[in-house]
Design an enzyme around this catalytic site. Sequence first.
Site, PDB file in Angstrom:
ATOM      1  CG  ASP A  54      50.000  35.619  41.754  1.00 24.53           C
ATOM      2  OD1 ASP A  54      49.475  35.230  42.935  1.00 24.53           O
ATOM      3  OD2 ASP A  54      49.258  34.903  40.928  1.00 24.53           O
TER       4      ASP A  54
ATOM      5  CG  ASP B  31      43.692  33.328  44.403  1.00 26.06           C
ATOM      6  OD1 ASP B  31      43.802  34.627  44.044  1.00 26.06           O
ATOM      7  OD2 ASP B  31      44.768  32.469  44.791  1.00 26.06           O
TER       8      ASP B  31
ATOM      9  CD  GLU C  94      41.955  38.517  39.966  1.00 24.19           C
ATOM     10  OE1 GLU C  94      42.589  38.754  41.106  1.00 24.19           O
ATOM     11  OE2 GLU C  94      41.700  37.633  39.474  1.00 24.19           O
TER      12      GLU C  94
END
Length: 937
Positions: free
Chosen positions: A610, A534, A537
């Site tokens: 999300d 997670d 990015e």
Amino acid sequence: MEAAGKEEISVEDEAVDKNIFKDCSKIAFYRIYSPLEADNHQWFSDICILRICRRQKQQLSKKSTYRALLDSVTTGKDSTRFQIINEVAKVPLLAEVYGIEGNIFRLKINEETPLKPRYEVPDVLTSKPSTVRLISCSGDTGSLVLADGKGDLKCHITANPFKVDLVSEEEVVMSINSLGQLYFEHLQIPPKQRATKENEEDASVDTTQENPEELGLWEEKFGNFVDVKVNGPTSIGLDFSLHGFEHLYGIPQHAESHQLKNTRDGEAYRLYNLDVYGYKIYDKLGIYGSVPYLLAHKVGRTLGIFWLNASETLVEINTEPAIKYTLTQMGPVAAKQKVESRTDVHWMSESGIIDVFLLTGPTPSDIFKQYSYLTGTQAMPPLFSLGYHQCRWNYEDEQDVKAVDAGFDEHDIPYDVMWLDIEHTEGKRYFTWDKKRFPNPKRMQELLRSKKRKLVVISDPHIKIDPDYSVYAKAKEQGFFVKNHEGGDFEGVCWPGLSSYLDFTNPKVREWYSSLFAFPVYQGSTDILYIWNDMNEPSVFRGPELTMQKNAIHHGNWEHRELHNLYGFYQQMATAEGLIQRAKGKERPFVLTRSFFAGSQKYGAVWTGDNTAEWSYLKISIPMLLTLSITGISFCGADVGGFIGNPEAELLVRWYQAGAYQPFFRGHATMNTKRREPWLFGEEYTRPIREAMRERYALLPYWYSLFYSAHVASQPIMRPLWIEFPDELETFGVEDEYMLGSALLVHPVTEPKATVVDVFLPGSNEVWYDSKTFAHWGGACTVKIPVALDTIPVFQRGGSVVPIKTTIGKSTGCMSDSPYGLHVALSTKGSAVGEFYLDDGHSFQYLHQKQFLHRKFSFSSGVLINSCADERGRYSSKCVVEQVFVLGLRKRPSSVTARSSDGKAQPVAFSYCARTSTLSLEKLSLNIGSDWKVHIQ
């Protein structure tokens, strides 16, 4: 919570105001390209920006200033090369044209003699593509024609102005630079160094006067951040005109419609991986992942454009109606030309080179194979990962895990995987366990193992700055972190507080990171523990747009701007390799990643990030997943129930029903939301959730067979209707329903209090069967389907055979020996075909020892046949087919006989329903892996 300085880190650091993200008006290299922004100076308060706009407005108001120097053409073993020169700057570019196996063309454009090498994306292509020698054909004066060996595909290069036409069977299907938007900013010496050099040559030079056209190009300001560009602006761009095409798809990830929209009057599609908590829907802002690949489709042909660039990228799309556009005449093709529509696609990237692959199809299936030839196919997942995953930020402790696990059993709901978020660690230090909450993680895993279940834990790329934390200390010692532009370790804030970020672009860092998953190193882990990547990015709280500064430095001295969109791709690659290594190469990994790039399908699964517990997010999940699916990433899903907020009971039910028919099936919720395990809303809602999840598990043989097809034949699992019905215009814009493989059509209910849904059943020669009631309809029509809370509109396509499990266990592992059933749905011609794939569900023996079973089912002229689909397979199974439903059988048979491969025949008991034209065969005992026939007379 751990602190960064004196401040606590909380979800509020991630759930920031959306104004911190750029729209196109704030992206300097886009302003350079955009004539629209050049006309709207009110957007900008900075005089530097006005000068950039004015400079580019002048550039775009002219015709193409590039021409090809065809007297420079050289033909090598792999490519044809020639120079392109800018008539103003007189700086030459080098163009290379490649023919690639499987009807693919590649065009590369780079500086011929750059100040230093420009970044070219590594590691995404599975290998160096096999080239096909292009033959130079005679062209007109000022042109060059390159043809593949077969001669039906040609590349027609016009010298002045530079343009490339892709010709298929004498039809121009794509033109490159026909709008003159080729743009290539050259690496430059910084102004101060340039001035110093000039001073040395001429002491009379006044260095106090900077070139006004350079202001704003070397430094870009956004908020409190200043992005210093060492070698100046380096953006690139190129336009592609797709002739006769109006329907384009792809370039995930955006919370947008499946069909790409015209951007003329709005924002361009942005590809820049960002952590956007509760992202807006119907928005072209780039979110967690980027695949710079789009498909264009029309009746009779599908094309693909794969723009291999990992820097920030923008894509403009403009469709011109047919009445406004006539094809440019070109030699003998002119006689066939007619007025037709055209869609123009303008790609722009902040840096790198132009490296673009043109996939010529002509069918959707061909396009999928061509793209996977370049970037790889979907990894074959372990079977357990196709079951249901239960996640939450966070399950509090071992007792909480035990109670939730028991809750599924008590309520007779199957599930396969329990997930633990960041709170399971010791102060957000990954590869550790909170000793108070999870004092005995191996015991907890043994509890799950006893029910053939698994555990997934999180591992993010940020590493807490703590000299006593062994992962940090070892990475620090070996120089494994991303650097800042001054040469020190880059430091940013994330969940642990102040953190450094592993440089996964470095092969040595990936190798070391992979080694952390070894059982002796990762204390408390077992072979049922798998990984979730997670925040990759990468997410950097309080950074520009919540990410890493573009002038951070990676392995090879490359700036972060060059490879930003690759960061998560590399972490997932290293994680998957680590799980394979810990099992000594024998077991398949499972890794879920939030951030991704082209080729991420080789390493595991992806989800949509999300999302929010609202009906609109349930609805948008369908086109988002369809777009991922057609761009190679078949193993994808959305958080069931919505990650943010508290779903009402009806929404939760509908989301479980939708998720049960999507590839990756996980329920997830953020902290501070109400608990929402499937049994907490009362039996009225638990029952339809249970039914949906049991339907998922019953269909596991079909799901697994689809994943095998994706793995070996590149075919997506979740398919927009236009893939299965490529010549039916009415399917091209449908995004509220989809096909699972070629056999099932799914129309999730996405509106509250729905009592009826309109389902479009495509195909004028098709027949469709309700998967529960077996009622049937002809195709090419819209039918109104009544829906109650427990209704999932699913239809089986006539002409298909779908394998199922007839009994449901607690988990996939508990069902390995349970019997099978077949749903045989007859076509209008009374026939049907289908496939079935089986292996051990977890190892690589299917690949290395051919330990697999691949069968073909066919029905014709009253005979159902089970035959071998791949003679190489050597896997055996004791499981039997015990039940067969034949849908659409028009009359009651007089007898049914089963005949095994040794010729022995046995009568079969049957029942027949005249109302639904359904034949039911029960209490069969036909081995799934053996040849046999069932005769219906």
